[in-house]
Write an enzyme that holds these catalytic residues in place. Structure first.
Site, PDB file in Angstrom:
ATOM      1  N   LEU B  34      -1.866   4.392  -2.961  1.00 49.81           N
ATOM      2  CA  LEU B  34      -0.306   3.486  -3.511  1.00 49.81           C
ATOM      3  C   LEU B  34      -1.713   2.227  -3.685  1.00 49.81           C
ATOM      4  O   LEU B  34      -1.376   1.539  -4.555  1.00 49.81           O
ATOM      5  CB  LEU B  34       0.456   3.207  -2.696  1.00 49.81           C
ATOM      6  CG  LEU B  34       1.448   4.068  -2.617  1.00 49.81           C
ATOM      7  CD1 LEU B  34       2.274   4.500  -1.434  1.00 49.81           C
ATOM      8  CD2 LEU B  34       1.749   5.392  -4.312  1.00 49.81           C
ATOM      9  N   THR B  35      -1.697   1.313  -2.720  1.00 47.03           N
ATOM     10  CA  THR B  35      -2.764   0.461  -2.799  1.00 47.03           C
ATOM     11  C   THR B  35      -3.364  -0.012  -2.240  1.00 47.03           C
ATOM     12  O   THR B  35      -3.312   0.329  -1.000  1.00 47.03           O
ATOM     13  CB  THR B  35      -1.114  -1.144  -2.802  1.00 47.03           C
ATOM     14  OG1 THR B  35      -0.512  -1.080  -0.587  1.00 47.03           O
ATOM     15  CG2 THR B  35      -0.032  -0.957  -3.596  1.00 47.03           C
ATOM     16  N   GLN B  36      -4.281  -1.255  -2.302  1.00 48.18           N
ATOM     17  CA  GLN B  36      -5.599  -1.439  -1.729  1.00 48.18           C
ATOM     18  C   GLN B  36      -5.155  -3.285  -0.934  1.00 48.18           C
ATOM     19  O   GLN B  36      -5.746  -4.020  -2.392  1.00 48.18           O
ATOM     20  CB  GLN B  36      -6.064  -1.336  -1.385  1.00 48.18           C
ATOM     21  CG  GLN B  36      -6.787   0.210  -2.359  1.00 48.18           C
ATOM     22  CD  GLN B  36      -7.784   0.725  -3.356  1.00 48.18           C
ATOM     23  OE1 GLN B  36      -9.310   0.260  -3.262  1.00 48.18           O
ATOM     24  NE2 GLN B  36      -7.877   1.734  -3.675  1.00 48.18           N
ATOM     25  N   GLY B  37      -4.896  -3.544  -0.306  1.00 43.19           N
ATOM     26  CA  GLY B  37      -4.784  -5.262  -0.434  1.00 43.19           C
ATOM     27  C   GLY B  37      -5.507  -5.316   0.353  1.00 43.19           C
ATOM     28  O   GLY B  37      -6.818  -4.748   0.787  1.00 43.19           O
ATOM     29  N   ALA B  38      -5.751  -7.145   0.570  1.00 45.96           N
ATOM     30  CA  ALA B  38      -6.539  -7.183   1.652  1.00 45.96           C
ATOM     31  C   ALA B  38      -5.862  -6.972   3.106  1.00 45.96           C
ATOM     32  O   ALA B  38      -7.605  -7.008   3.754  1.00 45.96           O
ATOM     33  CB  ALA B  38      -6.636  -8.760   1.538  1.00 45.96           C
ATOM     34  N   GLU B  39      -5.189  -6.543   3.526  1.00 46.66           N
ATOM     35  CA  GLU B  39      -4.606  -6.616   5.109  1.00 46.66           C
ATOM     36  C   GLU B  39      -5.344  -4.943   5.049  1.00 46.66           C
ATOM     37  O   GLU B  39      -6.055  -4.760   6.569  1.00 46.66           O
ATOM     38  CB  GLU B  39      -3.717  -6.936   5.288  1.00 46.66           C
ATOM     39  CG  GLU B  39      -3.960  -8.152   5.890  1.00 46.66           C
ATOM     40  CD  GLU B  39      -4.450  -8.557   6.963  1.00 46.66           C
ATOM     41  OE1 GLU B  39      -4.669  -7.944   8.208  1.00 46.66           O
ATOM     42  OE2 GLU B  39      -5.642  -9.566   7.160  1.00 46.66           O
ATOM     43  N   LYS B  57       0.116   3.221   6.555  1.00 45.26           N
ATOM     44  CA  LYS B  57      -0.909   2.091   6.832  1.00 45.26           C
ATOM     45  C   LYS B  57      -2.219   2.034   7.170  1.00 45.26           C
ATOM     46  O   LYS B  57      -1.690   2.771   8.629  1.00 45.26           O
ATOM     47  CB  LYS B  57       0.030   0.837   6.609  1.00 45.26           C
ATOM     48  CG  LYS B  57       1.319   1.292   5.497  1.00 45.26           C
ATOM     49  CD  LYS B  57       2.163  -0.093   5.995  1.00 45.26           C
ATOM     50  CE  LYS B  57       2.006  -1.621   5.422  1.00 45.26           C
ATOM     51  NZ  LYS B  57       2.898  -2.706   5.378  1.00 45.26           N
ATOM     52  N   ASP B 184       7.319 -12.372   4.762  1.00 45.07           N
ATOM     53  CA  ASP B 184       6.547 -12.481   3.283  1.00 45.07           C
ATOM     54  C   ASP B 184       8.272 -11.478   2.893  1.00 45.07           C
ATOM     55  O   ASP B 184       7.128 -10.110   1.861  1.00 45.07           O
ATOM     56  CB  ASP B 184       5.046 -11.192   3.548  1.00 45.07           C
ATOM     57  CG  ASP B 184       4.570 -11.118   2.496  1.00 45.07           C
ATOM     58  OD1 ASP B 184       4.824 -12.261   1.155  1.00 45.07           O
ATOM     59  OD2 ASP B 184       3.822  -9.802   1.812  1.00 45.07           O
TER      60      ASP B 184
END
Ligand code: ATP
Ligand code: MG
Lengths: 203, 327
Positions: B34-39, B57, B184
């Protein structure tokens, strides 16, 4: 022959889970003695059906029991004892067996077999339990949808300290999430907290 | 560090220079990025039963951090996130349930929320209806006709938007009331649950999910302005979902992404939460400022100390401005 239903957990396709349900069980003391003797033929999780709310409830503990066994982080001797242990919110194995396992008086029983070896088939489980459990076999349902049919919701609520969760009126203000909270909604809300508690257990 | 994209994420065959090894028992075959963030990485998959969709996650080990420290940090953060989520569910708040997890290996499985983020929905609104920047009313020029019933229709549509904002205010108020600050609070961390009224039994399956890249607010706005249409969504079940902006606004507000949440009752923390939310709304569209005020009006009525938090928000805002003026 007992009615057995087999569930394959997503991500653990090689280890099916066989589930049987019995009511009017008359030889719980015998079954319990087999567990106490650690008779390898009776390597099951025998659960008090009154303490199981829903398929998700049972399967979250089953997943973690299987997972902990696979990554060698189990806290108990076998995958089945790990399942019983995982169901309880606290870290005491004896207490887990007292609350979630069968007692000599248990009449409504859920038997779970984690098939860690391929030869542990549904057929084998159905025959073995059919022969040794004195009681009436009931169908857990294709997706285990009937697994919570003998649940004592009040007892489960108390066990996980869920006063007010999913209760329509007397609960906390937040409980009025869905307006008319039916029995299903109540269980759903409880279950969504319980899977979290089971996951967080011990950490 | 090169993160794997969904087409090269296969740990065995990838040519990528640095590839995450997925934690046991997960494999790329049943996960959708779905997403790839920094964390970390966020996947869609199923959990516990084949028809229970979930969000996975995963916080992979950071090769630049000391392994022991890294493990400890990852564990602490995931645990904090899970604990806050469970606390919220206990209190009846709308957040994803925790379905499973393993802190040692850095993953957490959460209930799938069928719906869209507030950011996505607002972008559709900005795009489809057009809004006057000053007051947030539907733009006459895009709307065209000025017939009485068209006006009435617009008014009704507008009202739905305001109602959504009230729900946001109430949700954040409840969160603060139980002693949690989100940390956030952006519009992408607020979702509107899609009410499944017609087909209660239809469960979304993993195959139907289109992976989606990350889009910044500005690229989405740009796309909207250029008339390129709304971005791609992980459509859970195309047949049961509506693209009508009105329908998108129905449904409960669900707060997600508690990775930076803290258990606190400090007015300062609460006010910062609101400030972050305000910035997120005003970045979406200038008109959103009015909408935000409506959310804050309702927030102020949600719990006992809420009015005090709103006063504090004014201070935080002032400090924020000063900082940007100096910096
Ligand atoms: N429970 C959920 N149900 C449905 N979609 C979700 C859920 N949780 C997350 N998502 C989707 O995945 C995106 C990223 O999730 P989340 O914000 O929790 O992860 P993150 O790693 O903290 O990302 P970031 O740091 O970029 O915000 C969300 O914006 C949302 O679109
Ligand atoms: Mg996020």
């Amino acid at each position: 022959m007992a009615t057995v239903r087999t569930i394959v957990l997503p991500h653990y396709p090689s280890y099916p889970i066989h589930v049987c349900m019995f009511k009017d069980v008359s030889n719980a003391a015998f079954l319990r003695s087999q567990l106490l003797e650690a008779n390898p033929d009776f390597d099951y999780a025998f659960l008090d059906a009154a303490m199981i709310l829903s398929p998700q409830h049972l399967l979250s503990a089953a997943f973690l029991a299987l997972h902990c066994t696979q990554v060698a982080r189990a806290k108990t001797r076998t995958a089945h004892s790990e399942l019983v242990f995982r169901l309880h919110p606290n870290n005491n194995i004896g207490e887990s067996y007292r609350k979630f396992g069968i007692s000599d008086k248990t009449s409504a029983l859920i038997a779970v077999k984690l098939a860690l070896k391929p030869e542990t088939t549904a057929q084998v489980v159905a025959e073995h339990l059919g022969e040794h459990v004195k009681g009436e076999s009931a169908d857990p349902g294709e997706a285990l949808e009937h697994v919570g049919m003998w649940c004592d919701v009040g007892k489960v609520r108390k066990m996980y300290k869920l006063e007010g969760v999913g209760e329509p009126k007397k609960g906390k203000r937040g409980a009025i999430v869905n307006g008319n909270a039916s029995d299903m909604d109540e269980r759903k809300e409880m279950e969504s907290v319980i899977t979290g508690i089971i996951t967080l257990k011990g950490s | 560090m090169a993160l794997p994209t969904d087409d090269n994420a296969d740990t065995a065959s990838s040519t990528s220079t640095y590839v995450h090894k997925l934690p046991e028992p997960f494999t790329t075959s049943d996960l959708v990025v779905l997403t790839q963030g920094a964390e970390g990485l966020v996947y869609r998959t199923t959990f516990l039963t084949p028809n229970t969709p979930c969000v996975l996650k995963y916080r992979p080990p950071k090769p630049y951090r000391h392994p022991t420290l890294d493990k400890r940090l990852t564990k602490a953060r995931l645990l904090a996130e899970a604990r806050v989520l469970v606390k919220c569910r206990r209190e009846g708040l709308q957040v994803p349930a925790v379905l499973g997890g393993d802190w040692e290996d850095g993953w957490l499985a959460l209930e799938w929320v069928d719906g869209r983020t507030v950011r996505e929905v607002l972008d559709i609104w900005v795009h489809k209806l057009g809004m006057r920047a000053r007051d947030g009313k539907p733009d006459e020029t895009t709307g065209g006709a000025s017939e009485g019933d068209v006006e009435a229709q617009k008014k009704e549509q507008e009202e739905r938007l305001w109602e959504m904002m009230r729900k946001v205010g109430r949700a954040v108020g409840r969160l603060h009331e139980i002693g949690v600050c989100h940390g956030d609070l952006t519009t992408s961390n607020l979702m509107i649950r899609h009410e499944r009224s017609t087909q209660p039994s239809s469960q979304p399956s993993t195959e139907n999910v289109r992976p989606r890249g990350r889009q910044t607010v500005s690229t989405m706005r740009e796309a909207a302005m250029n008339g390129e249409g709304p971005p791609q969504y992980p459509s859970a079940d195309a047949t049961s979902r509506s693209n009508e902006p009105e329908d998108l606004l129905e449904g409960a507000i669900v707060m997600i992404d508690f990775g930076l949440a803290t258990q606190t009752v400090q007015d300062e923390d609460r006010a910062v939460d609101l400030y972050v939310l305000e910035r997120a709304f005003t970045a979406t569209h200038p008109a959103a400022e009015h909408l935000f005020q409506e959310a804050m009006r309702v927030y102020g009525e949600t719990f006992k100390g809420a009015k005090k938090v709103l006063k504090r928000l004014a201070d935080v805002r002032l400090r924020g401005r000063k900082r940007t003026m100096i910096g």
